[in-house]
Design a protein around this motif. Structure first.
Motif, PDB file in Angstrom:
ATOM      1  N   ILE A 127       0.845  -1.202   0.000  1.00 22.34           N
ATOM      2  CA  ILE A 127       0.000   0.000   0.000  1.00 22.34           C
ATOM      3  C   ILE A 127       0.880   1.252   0.000  1.00 22.34           C
ATOM      4  CG2 ILE A 127      -1.635   1.375   1.366  1.00 22.34           C
ATOM      5  CD1 ILE A 127      -2.920  -1.289   2.261  1.00 22.34           C
ATOM      6  N   ALA A 128       1.983   1.216   0.725  1.00 25.71           N
ATOM      7  CA  ALA A 128       2.896   2.364   0.759  1.00 25.71           C
ATOM      8  C   ALA A 128       3.487   2.651  -0.626  1.00 25.71           C
ATOM      9  CB  ALA A 128       4.017   2.114   1.775  1.00 25.71           C
ATOM     10  N   MET A 129       3.598   1.618  -1.443  1.00 18.31           N
ATOM     11  CA  MET A 129       4.154   1.779  -2.791  1.00 18.31           C
ATOM     12  C   MET A 129       3.116   2.316  -3.777  1.00 18.31           C
ATOM     13  SD  MET A 129       7.140   0.746  -2.169  1.00 18.31           S
ATOM     14  CE  MET A 129       7.494   0.319  -0.480  1.00 18.31           C
ATOM     15  N   GLU A 130       1.841   2.218  -3.416  1.00 16.74           N
ATOM     16  CA  GLU A 130       0.736   2.631  -4.295  1.00 16.74           C
ATOM     17  C   GLU A 130       0.164   3.944  -3.769  1.00 16.74           C
ATOM     18  OE1 GLU A 130      -2.039   3.140  -6.979  1.00 16.74           O
ATOM     19  OE2 GLU A 130      -0.458   1.668  -7.189  1.00 16.74           O
ATOM     20  N   SER A 131       0.494   5.033  -4.402  1.00 18.07           N
ATOM     21  CA  SER A 131       0.134   6.356  -3.880  1.00 18.07           C
ATOM     22  C   SER A 131      -1.370   6.636  -3.899  1.00 18.07           C
ATOM     23  CB  SER A 131       0.866   7.443  -4.665  1.00 18.07           C
ATOM     24  OG  SER A 131       0.503   7.371  -6.029  1.00 18.07           O
ATOM     25  N   SER A 132      -2.136   5.953  -4.729  1.00 22.66           N
ATOM     26  CA  SER A 132      -3.568   6.256  -4.807  1.00 22.66           C
ATOM     27  C   SER A 132      -4.396   5.518  -3.753  1.00 22.66           C
ATOM     28  CB  SER A 132      -4.103   5.907  -6.200  1.00 22.66           C
ATOM     29  OG  SER A 132      -4.094   4.513  -6.394  1.00 22.66           O
ATOM     30  N   THR A 133      -3.766   4.634  -2.986  1.00 25.49           N
ATOM     31  CA  THR A 133      -4.488   3.868  -1.975  1.00 25.49           C
ATOM     32  C   THR A 133      -4.485   4.633  -0.656  1.00 25.49           C
ATOM     33  OG1 THR A 133      -3.807   1.812  -3.042  1.00 25.49           O
ATOM     34  CG2 THR A 133      -4.635   1.644  -0.808  1.00 25.49           C
ATOM     35  N   ASN A 134      -5.652   4.793  -0.072  1.00 25.22           N
ATOM     36  CA  ASN A 134      -5.803   5.489   1.203  1.00 25.22           C
ATOM     37  C   ASN A 134      -5.576   4.489   2.334  1.00 25.22           C
ATOM     38  OD1 ASN A 134      -7.097   6.418   3.648  1.00 25.22           O
ATOM     39  ND2 ASN A 134      -8.052   8.023   2.414  1.00 25.22           N
ATOM     40  N   ILE A 135      -4.516   4.661   3.107  1.00 21.64           N
ATOM     41  CA  ILE A 135      -4.160   3.699   4.155  1.00 21.64           C
ATOM     42  C   ILE A 135      -5.233   3.623   5.233  1.00 21.64           C
ATOM     43  CG2 ILE A 135      -2.726   5.352   5.442  1.00 21.64           C
ATOM     44  CD1 ILE A 135      -2.271   1.516   5.232  1.00 21.64           C
ATOM     45  N   TRP A 136      -5.802   4.757   5.626  1.00 27.76           N
ATOM     46  CA  TRP A 136      -6.784   4.743   6.714  1.00 27.76           C
ATOM     47  C   TRP A 136      -8.070   4.046   6.298  1.00 27.76           C
ATOM     48  CZ3 TRP A 136      -4.560   5.181  11.066  1.00 27.76           C
ATOM     49  CH2 TRP A 136      -3.420   5.965  11.177  1.00 27.76           C
ATOM     50  N   LEU A 137      -8.506   4.311   5.087  1.00 27.79           N
ATOM     51  CA  LEU A 137      -9.689   3.621   4.571  1.00 27.79           C
ATOM     52  C   LEU A 137      -9.401   2.123   4.453  1.00 27.79           C
ATOM     53  CD1 LEU A 137     -12.535   3.644   3.307  1.00 27.79           C
ATOM     54  CD2 LEU A 137     -11.421   4.026   1.090  1.00 27.79           C
ATOM     55  N   SER A 138      -8.238   1.784   3.926  1.00 28.36           N
ATOM     56  CA  SER A 138      -7.867   0.369   3.769  1.00 28.36           C
ATOM     57  C   SER A 138      -7.815  -0.342   5.109  1.00 28.36           C
ATOM     58  CB  SER A 138      -6.508   0.253   3.068  1.00 28.36           C
ATOM     59  OG  SER A 138      -6.583   0.772   1.765  1.00 28.36           O
ATOM     60  N   VAL A 139      -7.171   0.277   6.098  1.00 27.11           N
ATOM     61  CA  VAL A 139      -7.049  -0.330   7.425  1.00 27.11           C
ATOM     62  C   VAL A 139      -8.429  -0.510   8.065  1.00 27.11           C
ATOM     63  CG1 VAL A 139      -6.244   0.158   9.780  1.00 27.11           C
ATOM     64  CG2 VAL A 139      -4.673   0.379   7.859  1.00 27.11           C
ATOM     65  N   ALA A 140      -9.275   0.510   7.951  1.00 24.82           N
ATOM     66  CA  ALA A 140     -10.620   0.414   8.537  1.00 24.82           C
ATOM     67  C   ALA A 140     -11.424  -0.698   7.879  1.00 24.82           C
ATOM     68  CB  ALA A 140     -11.345   1.752   8.401  1.00 24.82           C
ATOM     69  N   LEU A 141     -11.384  -0.755   6.554  1.00 25.40           N
ATOM     70  CA  LEU A 141     -12.146  -1.794   5.855  1.00 25.40           C
ATOM     71  C   LEU A 141     -11.570  -3.188   6.092  1.00 25.40           C
ATOM     72  CD1 LEU A 141     -13.039   0.042   2.532  1.00 25.40           C
ATOM     73  CD2 LEU A 141     -14.601  -0.692   4.335  1.00 25.40           C
ATOM     74  N   ILE A 142     -10.254  -3.311   6.100  1.00 25.51           N
ATOM     75  CA  ILE A 142      -9.634  -4.608   6.386  1.00 25.51           C
ATOM     76  C   ILE A 142     -10.058  -5.087   7.772  1.00 25.51           C
ATOM     77  CG2 ILE A 142      -7.426  -5.742   6.931  1.00 25.51           C
ATOM     78  CD1 ILE A 142      -6.207  -4.052   4.605  1.00 25.51           C
ATOM     79  N   GLY A 143      -9.991  -4.210   8.765  1.00 20.67           N
ATOM     80  CA  GLY A 143     -10.376  -4.588  10.129  1.00 20.67           C
ATOM     81  C   GLY A 143     -11.841  -4.979  10.231  1.00 20.67           C
ATOM     82  N   CYS A 144     -12.716  -4.163   9.631  1.00 17.94           N
ATOM     83  CA  CYS A 144     -14.164  -4.437   9.700  1.00 17.94           C
ATOM     84  C   CYS A 144     -14.532  -5.708   8.942  1.00 17.94           C
ATOM     85  CB  CYS A 144     -14.953  -3.263   9.145  1.00 17.94           C
ATOM     86  SG  CYS A 144     -14.903  -1.807  10.190  1.00 17.94           S
ATOM     87  N   ILE A 145     -14.008  -5.847   7.739  1.00 15.71           N
ATOM     88  CA  ILE A 145     -14.314  -7.036   6.936  1.00 15.71           C
ATOM     89  C   ILE A 145     -13.796  -8.289   7.625  1.00 15.71           C
ATOM     90  CG2 ILE A 145     -13.760  -8.223   4.761  1.00 15.71           C
ATOM     91  CD1 ILE A 145     -13.906  -5.400   3.432  1.00 15.71           C
TER      92      ILE A 145
END
Length: 191
Positions: A127-145
């Protein structure tokens, strides 16, 4: 935030949650008579660690991003591809793994949560290598899912047992490979 960013984060959440889902199915099989507290415990442990690890990986990856910016998309592609291929190999393997035990002790859950979320650490680096990915959104969705899939996995395991474990791993592996390909193709201008 665009639909593509949100859909990518959801797909990422689905992909990395499948290991925890598979383990939860096994744990539900071992427990037999499932209670809500079993489902919540598994969801909190697995969801929490699946959210924490990509965040740690993101910050590790961010430290080195400036040095590897020219080929970061290849690193993200290789990390996600390797994780995905490994999940597919495990799903297609004829070797039967021991199912999880019925314990929900702190030690047991900590070990299982770390073991199922190590891949998420590498996803955080990607994710750090992909500038268009929002880390906070990704982390929240990964945790919830992962929370939802883990809680459901406990119940499904108590009802259906081993039937869905390998299918979950196969699905997760395929999703991660597709996300890696999308990152690579976006950077190469193919998509």
């Amino acid at each position: 935030m665009g639909f593509s960013v949100i859909s990518s984060a959801i797909l990422l959440g689905l992909g990395v949650s499948m290991d925890a889902f598979a383990v939860s199915i096994c744990k539900g099989l071992a427990v037999g008579k499932v209670k809500i507290k079993h489902m919540l415990t598994a969801g909190l442990w697995f969801g929490g660690f699946q959210a924490l690890m990509p965040l740690i990986g993101f910050y590790i990856g961010s430290l080195f991003h400036g040095y590897i910016e020219k080929f970061d998309h290849w690193i993200a592609f290789m990390l996600l591809g390797a994780i995905g291929i490994n999940m597919i190999k495990e799903a297609l393997s004829k070797k039967e793994e021991d199912c999880a035990d019925a314990s929900f002790s702190f030690r047991t859950m900590l070990i299982m949560a770390i073991a199922t979320s190590i891949d998420a650490l590498a996803v955080g680096v990607a994710i750090a290598m992909e500038s268009s990915t929002n880390i906070w959104l990704s982390v929240a969705l990964i945790g919830c899912i992962t929370f939802l899939f883990s809680a459901a996995g406990i119940k499904i395991g108590s009802i259906f047992g081993e039937k869905y474990k390998k299918k979950a791993e196969l699905f997760g592996g395929i999703v991660l490979i597709f996300i890696g390909l999308k990152i690579l193709f976006d950077h190469l201008g193919i998509l």
